[in-house]
Design an enzyme around this catalytic site. Sequence first.
Site, PDB file in Angstrom:
ATOM      1  N   GLU A  23      -4.767  11.567  -7.789  1.00  0.00           N
ATOM      2  CA  GLU A  23      -4.406  12.898  -8.284  1.00  0.00           C
ATOM      3  C   GLU A  23      -5.286  13.298  -9.459  1.00  0.00           C
ATOM      4  O   GLU A  23      -5.325  12.614 -10.479  1.00  0.00           O
ATOM      5  CB  GLU A  23      -2.916  12.927  -8.645  1.00  0.00           C
TER       6      GLU A  23
ATOM      7  N   THR B 205       0.834  -1.188   0.000  1.00  0.00           N
ATOM      8  CA  THR B 205       0.000   0.000   0.000  1.00  0.00           C
ATOM      9  C   THR B 205       0.863   1.230   0.000  1.00  0.00           C
ATOM     10  O   THR B 205       2.068   1.138  -0.004  1.00  0.00           O
ATOM     11  CB  THR B 205      -0.869   0.050   1.261  1.00  0.00           C
TER      12      THR B 205
END
Lengths: 409, 409
Positions: free
Chosen positions: B281, B194
Amino acid sequence: MLDRSPLAPAQTPTLPPIAGVRLSAAACEIRYKGRKDATLIEFAPGSTVAGVFTRSLAPSAPVDLCRKHLKGKTARAILVNSGNANAFTGKLGKAACDRSAKAVAETLGCKIGEVFLASTGVIGEPLPVEKLLAGLDGLHRNLSGGGWADAGAAIMTTDTFPKLATRQARIGGVTVTINGIAKGSGMIQPDMATMLAFVATDAKIPAPVLQKLLSTGNERSFNCITVDGDTSTSDTLLLVATGQAKHAAVKSAADAHLKTFRKALDDLLVDLAVQVARDGEGATRLMTIDVTGAVSDKSAHRIALAIGNSPLVKTAVAGADANWGRIVMAVGKAGEKAERDKLKISIGGTTVAAKGQRVAGYDEAPVAAHMKGREIAIAVDLGLGRGEARVWSCDLTHGYIAINGDYRS
Amino acid sequence: MLDRSPLAPAQTPTLPPIAGVRLSAAACEIRYKGRKDATLIEFAPGSTVAGVFTRSLAPSAPVDLCRKHLKGKTARAILVNSGNANAFTGKLGKAACDRSAKAVAETLGCKIGEVFLASTGVIGEPLPVEKLLAGLDGLHRNLSGGGWADAGAAIMTTDTFPKLATRQARIGGVTVTINGIAKGSGMIQPDMATMLAFVATDAKIPAPVLQKLLSTGNERSFNCITVDGDTSTSDTLLLVATGQAKHAAVKSAADAHLKTFRKALDDLLVDLAVQVARDGEGATRLMTIDVTGAVSDKSAHRIALAIGNSPLVKTAVAGADANWGRIVMAVGKAGEKAERDKLKISIGGTTVAAKGQRVAGYDEAPVAAHMKGREIAIAVDLGLGRGEARVWSCDLTHGYIAINGDYRS
């Protein structure tokens, strides 16, 4: 229409006629209005053919047909349309191909198995085959040895410039010519084949030899470019040899007579492939990525593609940002053998990092200046073995988003 | 500062204190000015720990340290900084980690091997460790059980919102709490681990059991998200159990007493992971991709990631374009077993294509309406077996280019 890529070659080459090859293009309004979108290429009887295709598990109907017809080893025609890929079109797609091949065979007076098809454009919508076939008589009437430029333009989709290349070679003292056209701009990572590219020569080369030459050349050209890592359903590269040149017989791909031909063919394939990378959707910078010192060529190729496909590397290049840490990241994620503390990274010939860290006294100025140019050279040495690869990619810009956010509308 | 993602949860949860856990955050100006960028989390003596990390072959120095310290099975502290990843920093990077761990151990009065570190930010630049350690006394003084929100904010880089989650479960009749914080927005495809995420509970669970629970939960949460297919050098997920809750002893991950705990932990991990995808993003739409009917779960996972990472699928979603042909392309390129003529594709619950072609009488209207929403559901059935996977991704927009074209400047 999109603006011409800033990476386009300064001049589009003029392709000479090739004995035994005639071409034409026509506007059939398959999707685009006011431009040519259908291309017919005719070859003299006895022409041999080689091909490589997408390894997509959802190949287009024309790819299925080409694979089947390639077994016959001879080609008399290639019919190409842009605007509709005839992919994921089920029985309708196959029927459209069968109808097209039959119509071309009747028009030219050849066997159905000698007709090859290629389609490029939207996936999933039925091909309006009537529109295409309505243009067939006109295409036939207008066939000409000087039709290369027209054909190169008519196979484009989101391309901003036509991609043409020509080379000469000598076989047993006889000069032969190789011409090629290609298209491609997005959905480009022909991991096993290419976008659409058609190459022809007047050399006389048996089909199995031709296939070997093409497969080898393809490995270092079309298989080494990427725009977005997306492999098309329709990638098709065909090479046809009309055998009109009067040179000595050649028997194998390793034949000494083929030395300059092999080089010329490889060179032409790289030329066309790099033109596709130069016309990557929205591209403003061309990246040449050299990976050396890998445990194998295959491993080097995968690492080079991991760099060339990384959105973070590609956006850094777009922003002229010498953010080499993202190259480290891409090498690390490739899943190929690598040792952090043996890695060496150079940009534009300047060593940036070695032995797992930034070089002492690193001066970013020359690297920053290089990043502002149109051609960016990235070199990674893994320090593990002799495997190497070169891959061409382009940057990821607002242009790519703009082109693909509303492609169909 | 970037605008808050339109996909952010309507409310940020308030995390309750967990017995045996205290947190604090401080501004150390490691890279960012005027915001907190250092976090200290302290655990009571005897706390057990589990962790999963990036499988990058160029891991950061803190990841190396965590892997080593994890062997000790107990944790007393996690020190985190944002702004600098301390990755590809060679001997300097290792020295910075050793110094930090020693300083934390001296400050808290614990063993060096019980201190864990995580860093996130630019790769390749030396970590200004003095700045970080200068803040240590202040971090120690301000430790508090109510410090979760502060810690969640201080670990952010390009994140637009802090990611927090809390759950309760019962072990043998005793209520226990699980809290977690995560950060991540770009360089997100934690294929094996992760981005940064820290989870704590007051349950009393032996380290090997804890590790098993975490590894299992991770497979269906953080390993199932992607923003850009780029795997970080620094991915770290730590789970600490303070053992302050007075419940019956548990001996294995399969223990019946752990039934609701397992579910709560899995649920919390998915919650945090999906928050990371929601903060991708530049993201404006969240994609949930369900693949069923694959030959195995692993195969389904790879196909789902091929769809979730395809720039052409992601830009189509950005443009609200129901261009499902690109989903066909992504399935075809995944390299996993698939048969074109068995594929079924649905968007927003509407079947678009089946058996290798568009469904008869396809009406794009409901699909087009669904594509305009914030949450896009894509389902692919391969019709081959029982393998399935769910992956979360986000669209690819101008925002991603803008953020990453000049991240360092």
